[in-house]
Motif scaffolding. Structure first.
Motif, PDB file in Angstrom:
ATOM      1  N   LYS A  61       0.821  -1.212   0.000  1.00  0.00           N
ATOM      2  CA  LYS A  61       0.000   0.000   0.000  1.00  0.00           C
ATOM      3  C   LYS A  61       0.854   1.259   0.000  1.00  0.00           C
ATOM      4  N   ALA A  62       1.952   1.260   0.748  1.00  0.00           N
ATOM      5  CA  ALA A  62       2.826   2.439   0.802  1.00  0.00           C
ATOM      6  C   ALA A  62       3.417   2.738  -0.569  1.00  0.00           C
ATOM      7  N   LYS A  63       3.654   1.694  -1.353  1.00  0.00           N
ATOM      8  CA  LYS A  63       4.246   1.862  -2.681  1.00  0.00           C
ATOM      9  C   LYS A  63       3.193   2.219  -3.729  1.00  0.00           C
ATOM     10  N   ARG A  64       1.985   1.642  -3.631  1.00  0.00           N
ATOM     11  CA  ARG A  64       0.987   1.720  -4.684  1.00  0.00           C
ATOM     12  C   ARG A  64       0.146   2.991  -4.668  1.00  0.00           C
ATOM     13  N   THR A 107      -1.085   6.646  -4.783  1.00  0.00           N
ATOM     14  CA  THR A 107      -0.486   7.887  -5.284  1.00  0.00           C
ATOM     15  C   THR A 107      -1.231   9.129  -4.806  1.00  0.00           C
ATOM     16  N   ASP A 108      -2.525   9.018  -4.525  1.00  0.00           N
ATOM     17  CA  ASP A 108      -3.288  10.170  -4.040  1.00  0.00           C
ATOM     18  C   ASP A 108      -2.757  10.560  -2.659  1.00  0.00           C
ATOM     19  N   GLU A 109      -2.282  11.796  -2.528  1.00  0.00           N
ATOM     20  CA  GLU A 109      -1.583  12.225  -1.313  1.00  0.00           C
ATOM     21  C   GLU A 109      -2.476  12.150  -0.071  1.00  0.00           C
ATOM     22  N   LYS A 110      -3.745  12.562  -0.204  1.00  0.00           N
ATOM     23  CA  LYS A 110      -4.641  12.535   0.963  1.00  0.00           C
ATOM     24  C   LYS A 110      -4.892  11.098   1.419  1.00  0.00           C
ATOM     25  N   ARG A 111      -5.186  10.214   0.468  1.00  0.00           N
ATOM     26  CA  ARG A 111      -5.443   8.820   0.806  1.00  0.00           C
ATOM     27  C   ARG A 111      -4.187   8.151   1.366  1.00  0.00           C
ATOM     28  N   ARG A 143      -1.801   9.571   3.108  1.00  0.00           N
ATOM     29  CA  ARG A 143      -1.646   9.998   4.506  1.00  0.00           C
ATOM     30  C   ARG A 143      -2.575   9.213   5.426  1.00  0.00           C
ATOM     31  N   GLU A 144      -3.802   8.982   4.970  1.00  0.00           N
ATOM     32  CA  GLU A 144      -4.759   8.224   5.782  1.00  0.00           C
ATOM     33  C   GLU A 144      -4.267   6.794   6.014  1.00  0.00           C
ATOM     34  N   VAL A 145      -3.793   6.158   4.939  1.00  0.00           N
ATOM     35  CA  VAL A 145      -3.306   4.773   5.055  1.00  0.00           C
ATOM     36  C   VAL A 145      -2.072   4.718   5.940  1.00  0.00           C
ATOM     37  N   LEU A 146      -1.141   5.656   5.725  1.00  0.00           N
ATOM     38  CA  LEU A 146       0.064   5.661   6.544  1.00  0.00           C
ATOM     39  C   LEU A 146      -0.257   5.908   8.016  1.00  0.00           C
ATOM     40  N   ALA A 147      -1.248   6.751   8.275  1.00  0.00           N
ATOM     41  CA  ALA A 147      -1.629   7.011   9.671  1.00  0.00           C
ATOM     42  C   ALA A 147      -2.128   5.740  10.344  1.00  0.00           C
ATOM     43  N   SER A 148      -2.888   4.928   9.618  1.00  0.00           N
ATOM     44  CA  SER A 148      -3.385   3.692  10.230  1.00  0.00           C
ATOM     45  C   SER A 148      -2.246   2.715  10.503  1.00  0.00           C
ATOM     46  N   TYR A 149      -1.281   2.628   9.587  1.00  0.00           N
ATOM     47  CA  TYR A 149      -0.151   1.737   9.821  1.00  0.00           C
ATOM     48  C   TYR A 149       0.823   2.300  10.846  1.00  0.00           C
ATOM     49  N   TRP A 150       0.837   3.630  11.020  1.00  0.00           N
ATOM     50  CA  TRP A 150       1.676   4.215  12.058  1.00  0.00           C
ATOM     51  C   TRP A 150       1.233   3.683  13.424  1.00  0.00           C
ATOM     52  N   GLY A 151      -0.068   3.498  13.595  1.00  0.00           N
ATOM     53  CA  GLY A 151      -0.585   2.929  14.838  1.00  0.00           C
ATOM     54  C   GLY A 151      -0.021   1.546  15.103  1.00  0.00           C
ATOM     55  N   TRP A 152       0.093   0.725  14.053  1.00  0.00           N
ATOM     56  CA  TRP A 152       0.681  -0.606  14.214  1.00  0.00           C
ATOM     57  C   TRP A 152       2.156  -0.489  14.565  1.00  0.00           C
ATOM     58  N   CYS A 153       2.878   0.357  13.816  1.00  0.00           N
ATOM     59  CA  CYS A 153       4.341   0.425  13.965  1.00  0.00           C
ATOM     60  C   CYS A 153       4.779   1.031  15.290  1.00  0.00           C
ATOM     61  N   LYS A 154       4.049   2.000  15.800  1.00  0.00           N
ATOM     62  CA  LYS A 154       4.528   2.662  17.009  1.00  0.00           C
ATOM     63  C   LYS A 154       4.437   1.769  18.236  1.00  0.00           C
ATOM     64  N   TRP A 155       3.513   0.805  18.259  1.00  0.00           N
ATOM     65  CA  TRP A 155       3.410  -0.067  19.427  1.00  0.00           C
ATOM     66  C   TRP A 155       4.332  -1.268  19.321  1.00  0.00           C
ATOM     67  N   CYS A 177       9.095  -1.173  15.533  1.00  0.00           N
ATOM     68  CA  CYS A 177       9.120  -1.166  14.075  1.00  0.00           C
ATOM     69  C   CYS A 177       9.559   0.169  13.496  1.00  0.00           C
ATOM     70  N   ARG A 178      10.368   0.907  14.194  1.00  0.00           N
ATOM     71  CA  ARG A 178      10.792   2.224  13.716  1.00  0.00           C
ATOM     72  C   ARG A 178      11.604   2.112  12.422  1.00  0.00           C
ATOM     73  N   ASN A 179      12.502   1.122  12.344  1.00  0.00           N
ATOM     74  CA  ASN A 179      13.292   0.937  11.124  1.00  0.00           C
ATOM     75  C   ASN A 179      12.406   0.552   9.946  1.00  0.00           C
ATOM     76  N   LEU A 180      11.441  -0.319  10.173  1.00  0.00           N
ATOM     77  CA  LEU A 180      10.499  -0.689   9.115  1.00  0.00           C
ATOM     78  C   LEU A 180       9.753   0.551   8.623  1.00  0.00           C
ATOM     79  N   TRP A 181       9.286   1.358   9.554  1.00  0.00           N
ATOM     80  CA  TRP A 181       8.557   2.577   9.197  1.00  0.00           C
ATOM     81  C   TRP A 181       9.425   3.510   8.347  1.00  0.00           C
ATOM     82  N   ASN A 182      10.651   3.745   8.786  1.00  0.00           N
ATOM     83  CA  ASN A 182      11.542   4.637   8.047  1.00  0.00           C
ATOM     84  C   ASN A 182      11.875   4.092   6.664  1.00  0.00           C
ATOM     85  N   LYS A 183      12.034   2.785   6.555  1.00  0.00           N
ATOM     86  CA  LYS A 183      12.380   2.176   5.270  1.00  0.00           C
ATOM     87  C   LYS A 183      11.231   2.280   4.275  1.00  0.00           C
ATOM     88  N   LEU A 184      10.006   2.048   4.729  1.00  0.00           N
ATOM     89  CA  LEU A 184       8.867   2.040   3.802  1.00  0.00           C
ATOM     90  C   LEU A 184       8.316   3.431   3.494  1.00  0.00           C
TER      91      LEU A 184
END
Length: 194
Positions: free
Chosen positions: A48-51, A53-57, A59-71, A74-81
């Protein structure tokens, strides 16, 4: 021999860590020393991070996965993707500056007025008609005390009146002053600026 084959397969899949197996629960793989997100979630995140292209969408998708990564750890995974795409400091977003009803919010330590009596302070600014757990119509005053910004909340008629008068004067703030206390009889004392 069959038992050893199963252990070998688990090691290949990455399920055995240290002395025991990881526990796969609620989207995370827990070990005694680490917490990672589940592999399938990580793969979906990468796609999803790669595919998208719509900037607003995106941000929404990344925000949901940020919730997974922060707990998970997974900081390195987050920075890499994402190339750290959700760093609020990088995009210039700070903490809240207004409340739900649009009033100015002072994001500093709250102190009691009694702790600064008879001590020199500098009144920076204030917010009127603030609703607190003790009632409506309070004033929140942002001050500088001992080189540190802090705030206090007051319902003192005299303090509120003096602040309102000073607000009508152009370039009145910041004001260096001292808060004094006087007993007017009754349950609550009155405070005033000297």
């Amino acid at each position: 021999m069959k038992k050893d084959e199963n252990i070998g397969r688990r090691k290949e899949r990455g399920n055995v860590v240290g002395d025991g197996r990881s526990i796969d629960f609620l989207g995370y793989c827990f070990t005694p020393t680490n917490i990672r997100i589940r592999k399938s979630i990580k793969q979906t995140f990468a796609r999803k991070a790669k595919r998208i292209t719509d900037e607003k969408r995106r941000r929404e998708v990344l925000a949901s996965y940020w919730g997974w990564c922060k707990w998970g750890h997974c900081r390195n995974l987050w920075n890499k993707l994402t190339n750290n795409d959700m760093s609020f400091a990088d995009i210039g977003v700070s903490g809240r500056v207004t409340t739900k009803d649009g009033q100015q919010f002072f994001d500093v330590k709250k102190i009691k007025i009694d702790s600064i009596l008879n001590l020199p302070i500098k009144v920076e600014k204030f917010q009127t008609d603030v609703k607190t757990q003790h009632g409506n119509g309070r004033h929140v005053v942002l001050i500088e005390y001992n080189g540190e910004k802090c705030k206090f909340i007051t319902n003192s008629f005299t303090l509120k009146n003096m602040l309102d008068q000073a607000a009508k004067i152009e370039n009145a703030f910041p004001i260096s002053t001292v808060i004094k206390k006087r007993d007017i009889g009754g349950k609550f004392p009155d405070y005033y600026f000297e």
